[in-house]
Design an enzyme around this catalytic site. Sequence first.
Site, PDB file in Angstrom:
ATOM      1  N   SER A 152       0.719  -1.180  -0.110  1.00 44.11           N
ATOM      2  CA  SER A 152       0.102   0.271  -0.085  1.00 44.11           C
ATOM      3  C   SER A 152       0.982   1.254   0.660  1.00 44.11           C
ATOM      4  O   SER A 152       1.459   1.204  -0.149  1.00 44.11           O
ATOM      5  CB  SER A 152      -0.259  -0.084   1.453  1.00 44.11           C
ATOM      6  N   GLY A 154       2.921   2.389  -1.699  1.00 43.81           N
ATOM      7  CA  GLY A 154       3.635   2.149  -3.326  1.00 43.81           C
ATOM      8  C   GLY A 154       4.574   1.799  -1.806  1.00 43.81           C
ATOM      9  O   GLY A 154       5.752   1.966  -2.936  1.00 43.81           O
ATOM     10  N   GLU A 259      -5.965   3.472 -11.834  1.00 42.20           N
ATOM     11  CA  GLU A 259      -4.870   4.613 -12.064  1.00 42.20           C
ATOM     12  C   GLU A 259      -4.405   3.786 -13.829  1.00 42.20           C
ATOM     13  O   GLU A 259      -4.512   3.506 -14.066  1.00 42.20           O
ATOM     14  CB  GLU A 259      -3.927   4.233 -11.366  1.00 42.20           C
ATOM     15  N   GLU A 271      -4.220   0.128 -12.685  1.00 40.76           N
ATOM     16  CA  GLU A 271      -4.060  -0.455 -11.464  1.00 40.76           C
ATOM     17  C   GLU A 271      -5.400  -0.301 -11.217  1.00 40.76           C
ATOM     18  O   GLU A 271      -5.155   0.801 -11.590  1.00 40.76           O
ATOM     19  CB  GLU A 271      -3.290   0.036 -10.142  1.00 40.76           C
ATOM     20  N   ASP A 278      -6.186   7.431  -2.480  1.00 40.78           N
ATOM     21  CA  ASP A 278      -5.329   8.040  -1.749  1.00 40.78           C
ATOM     22  C   ASP A 278      -5.844   9.647  -2.764  1.00 40.78           C
ATOM     23  O   ASP A 278      -5.245  11.128  -1.553  1.00 40.78           O
ATOM     24  CB  ASP A 278      -4.077   8.202  -1.127  1.00 40.78           C
ATOM     25  N   THR A 279      -5.495   9.500  -3.256  1.00 36.95           N
ATOM     26  CA  THR A 279      -4.841  10.743  -4.605  1.00 36.95           C
ATOM     27  C   THR A 279      -6.597  11.423  -4.802  1.00 36.95           C
ATOM     28  O   THR A 279      -6.436  13.104  -4.866  1.00 36.95           O
ATOM     29  CB  THR A 279      -4.509   9.988  -5.901  1.00 36.95           C
ATOM     30  N   ARG A 356       2.203   8.940   5.600  1.00 33.48           N
ATOM     31  CA  ARG A 356       1.367  10.142   5.762  1.00 33.48           C
ATOM     32  C   ARG A 356       0.980  10.449   7.588  1.00 33.48           C
ATOM     33  O   ARG A 356       0.368   9.689   7.841  1.00 33.48           O
ATOM     34  CB  ARG A 356       0.204  10.111   4.617  1.00 33.48           C
TER      35      ARG A 356
END
Length: 384
Positions: A152, A154, A259, A271, A278-279, A356
């Site tokens: 997750s 990245g 994505e 993906e 998140d984006t 984050r």
Amino acid sequence: MYLSKKILLLGSGELGKEVLLEAARLGVETVAVDRYEHAPAMQVAQRSYVIDMLDPNQIREIIEKEQPDLIVPEIEAIATSELILLEAEGYRVIPNARAAKLTMDREGIRRLASEELGLPTAKYRFAETFEDFTLAAKEIGFPCVIKPLMSSSGKGQSVCRSEEELGRCWNIAMEGGRVQNGRVIIEEFIQFDSEITLLTVRAVNGTKFCAPIGHIQKDGDYIESWQPHRMSETQTHEAERIAKTITDELGGYGIFGVELFLSKDKVYFSEVSPRPHDTGLVTLVTQNLSEFALHVRAILGFPITEINLLTPGASRPLKTVDELNDYTISGVEKALAFENTQVRIFGKPVTKLGRRMAVTLSTSDTTEKARENAKLALKQMTIS
């Protein structure tokens, strides 16, 4: 007395927190589950549990105890095989157990997209030993992108630019994967102009799309997103075709983060996540309904009548560079001094490298100005 539905959230990070806040606004009873205490969504749920999310017995025990109307996965690392059994027994998994299992690892979803649905993707290979990995990377060619099959934000991703970097990239993938099964995907490095998330909503009254969200990633995790992202009419039609094809195949109701890579003359599938992305945090300030509100409406069986982009906007996540059990986020008052800017602090109990911890959200009359404000606001904040 109002008889509400009950949502049980598997995974309780910052995205799940926003989902439960939206659910609460519609009178839904909320239960949050994760592998650690005081996770963000637990702070707004009516009840919470800490379990090993990969243990099927612990998953079943909580679900049988709570008897939720909806089981809502928020992360990939879940005992999805148990969700399939529970769904067969009559429990409702969002969007469905098959989608949760397929998207849990990159192999299942990539094979579905490329080999079964014929969607355009980067060339790829899979490997589970270092020897196979080395051969596959040489076959794909350098540079190539290396990812663990399940991770997750990245984690575990890298770009391998030469044969000398193979050992380093293998180790990154092994350390970053959610499950240490030693299997990775090796992808062709596509020379793309930009990458986007196309939030796609499947609801009782059909499929709808949010305005495209542009984003920049570093080491596989996003460091900036903005909405809308400029696209040609041809790119938009192709992106929506790809997104509808993959989400129709997965089925169920809810929001999907699709994505995509954009090049001058082509759109590539990368993906898909069957949950808020998140984006898409930027939609908290840009749309009439955020991705979280859309997700909750759709999974409850309510119609989505319209998705309106009210203003351009941008987001920037605040990440940590140290591991701290006690921490302070400073500079929030300076960040909020920028016009049309908000801050969301996630409330995670500890910091980890690259984790984050908060996000700045800015709007303006142009995407460029919103991006600049979100960047400047982020610079005011520090973690110590």
